[in-house]
Motif scaffolding. Structure first.
Motif, mmCIF file in Angstrom:
data_model
loop_
_atom_site.group_PDB
_atom_site.id
_atom_site.type_symbol
_atom_site.label_atom_id
_atom_site.label_comp_id
_atom_site.label_asym_id
_atom_site.label_seq_id
_atom_site.Cartn_x
_atom_site.Cartn_y
_atom_site.Cartn_z
ATOM 1 N N TYR A 23 0.853 -1.181 0.000
ATOM 2 C CA TYR A 23 0.000 0.000 0.000
ATOM 3 C C TYR A 23 0.895 1.238 0.000
ATOM 4 N N GLU A 24 0.873 1.974 -1.084
ATOM 5 C CA GLU A 24 1.608 3.228 -1.239
ATOM 6 C C GLU A 24 3.083 3.124 -0.841
ATOM 7 N N PRO A 25 3.816 2.170 -1.416
ATOM 8 C CA PRO A 25 5.237 2.046 -1.063
ATOM 9 C C PRO A 25 6.004 3.306 -1.469
ATOM 10 N N GLU A 26 7.019 3.634 -0.668
ATOM 11 C CA GLU A 26 7.742 4.891 -0.874
ATOM 12 C C GLU A 26 9.161 4.711 -1.410
ATOM 13 N N MET A 27 9.794 3.589 -1.104
ATOM 14 C CA MET A 27 11.212 3.423 -1.421
ATOM 15 C C MET A 27 11.408 2.382 -2.528
ATOM 16 N N PRO A 28 11.991 2.812 -3.648
ATOM 17 C CA PRO A 28 12.144 1.882 -4.774
ATOM 18 C C PRO A 28 13.016 0.672 -4.455
ATOM 19 N N LEU A 82 2.579 5.640 -5.714
ATOM 20 C CA LEU A 82 3.889 5.080 -5.422
ATOM 21 C C LEU A 82 4.857 6.238 -5.200
ATOM 22 N N GLY A 83 5.835 6.051 -4.373
ATOM 23 C CA GLY A 83 6.824 7.089 -4.118
ATOM 24 C C GLY A 83 7.943 7.093 -5.138
ATOM 25 N N PHE A 84 7.747 6.475 -6.283
ATOM 26 C CA PHE A 84 8.774 6.329 -7.314
ATOM 27 C C PHE A 84 8.098 5.904 -8.609
ATOM 28 N N LYS A 85 8.851 5.917 -9.679
ATOM 29 C CA LYS A 85 8.372 5.407 -10.970
ATOM 30 C C LYS A 85 8.856 3.962 -11.117
ATOM 31 N N LEU A 86 8.065 3.131 -11.753
ATOM 32 C CA LEU A 86 8.442 1.722 -11.912
ATOM 33 C C LEU A 86 9.701 1.544 -12.756
ATOM 34 N N SER A 87 10.088 2.569 -13.482
ATOM 35 C CA SER A 87 11.302 2.497 -14.295
ATOM 36 C C SER A 87 12.541 2.999 -13.553
ATOM 37 N N GLU A 88 12.383 3.421 -12.310
ATOM 38 C CA GLU A 88 13.484 4.002 -11.542
ATOM 39 C C GLU A 88 14.628 3.009 -11.380
ATOM 40 N N LYS A 89 15.859 3.512 -11.527
ATOM 41 C CA LYS A 89 17.030 2.629 -11.522
ATOM 42 C C LYS A 89 17.215 1.895 -10.196
ATOM 43 N N HIS A 90 16.865 2.511 -9.060
ATOM 44 C CA HIS A 90 17.017 1.834 -7.770
ATOM 45 C C HIS A 90 16.067 0.642 -7.648
ATOM 46 N N VAL A 127 -0.679 -2.970 -10.758
ATOM 47 C CA VAL A 127 -0.732 -1.667 -10.103
ATOM 48 C C VAL A 127 -2.189 -1.222 -10.041
ATOM 49 N N TYR A 128 -2.578 -0.659 -8.898
ATOM 50 C CA TYR A 128 -3.951 -0.208 -8.659
ATOM 51 C C TYR A 128 -3.942 1.284 -8.348
ATOM 52 N N SER A 129 -4.986 1.977 -8.736
ATOM 53 C CA SER A 129 -5.051 3.424 -8.525
ATOM 54 C C SER A 129 -5.252 3.787 -7.058
ATOM 55 N N ASP A 130 -5.888 2.912 -6.283
ATOM 56 C CA ASP A 130 -6.099 3.138 -4.849
ATOM 57 C C ASP A 130 -6.604 1.848 -4.224
ATOM 58 N N PHE A 153 1.103 -4.744 3.351
ATOM 59 C CA PHE A 153 2.066 -3.937 4.095
ATOM 60 C C PHE A 153 1.888 -2.477 3.706
ATOM 61 N N GLY A 154 2.067 -1.592 4.678
ATOM 62 C CA GLY A 154 1.905 -0.166 4.430
ATOM 63 C C GLY A 154 3.192 0.506 4.025
ATOM 64 N N PRO A 155 3.113 1.817 3.768
ATOM 65 C CA PRO A 155 4.308 2.572 3.387
ATOM 66 C C PRO A 155 5.336 2.610 4.521
ATOM 67 N N GLU A 156 6.581 2.726 4.136
ATOM 68 C CA GLU A 156 7.686 2.659 5.087
ATOM 69 C C GLU A 156 7.567 3.686 6.215
ATOM 70 N N SER A 157 7.089 4.872 5.931
ATOM 71 C CA SER A 157 7.117 5.941 6.926
ATOM 72 C C SER A 157 5.941 5.941 7.895
#
Length: 164
Positions: free
Chosen positions: A6-11, A34-42, A58-61, A98-102
């Motif tokens: 749910y709304e992950p923040e860290m790639p 998402l806290g990142f783009k799916l194409s992000e290098k990390h 991927v779901y909108s909400d 699981f929820g977002p890291e923060s």
């Protein structure tokens, strides 16, 4: 098995979780934003060369997730749960969320799933484990309870033999 983020923040965490999902034939569900783009290098780096083998949706909400997965048996991982993750009997097609890291899964969602909220015990005042570690702990317990179905159960040394 299914992992829901749910709304992950860290790639890097999501990449590591994606690799774990590939290694366990588990579907990954990502709930935006998402806290990142799916194409992000990390993300790609953490997932190594496994990301293209990942079954990911991927779901909108959260409402979109529920609509597209009617009747999903959801277990919510949260530090607020009274039940320990090992006290639960996981179904082979369940969803571990699981929820977002923060901040974790919002309480307005948790109250709707109180009977299926689980926690990982920790020592002292530690706020939580790393997200990818938490996913691995719960996922492997659920897989163990279901006999590690269709998973490779033994390895072989290439040059040496195990001594009995």
């Amino acid at each position: 098995m299914n992992i829901v983020l749910y709304e992950p923040e860290m790639p890097a965490n999501t990449g590591n979780i994606g690799r774990t999902c590939v290694a366990t034939n588990t579907r990954l569900h990502l709930i935006e934003p998402l806290g990142f783009k799916l194409s992000e290098k990390h993300l790609v780096r953490a997932g190594l060369d496994y990301w293209d083998k990942l079954d990911v949706t991927v779901y909108s909400d959260f409402a979109d997730f529920l609509k597209r997965n009617p009747g999903a048996k959801l277990y919510m991982a949260t530090t607020k749960a009274p039940a320990v993750y090992t006290d639960v009997k996981y179904e082979p097609d369940c969803y571990l969320m699981f929820g977002p890291e923060s901040r974790g899964i919002p309480e307005e969602i948790l109250v709707e799933y109180q009977e299926t909220c689980v926690r990982i015990p920790m020592w002292g005042d530690i706020r939580s484990l790393n997200l990818s570690n938490s996913v691995a702990v719960l996922l492997y317990e659920a897989l163990r309870q279901n006999g590690f179905e269709k998973m490779t159960m033994e390895g072989h040394l290439h040059r040496l033999e195990w001594k009995e």
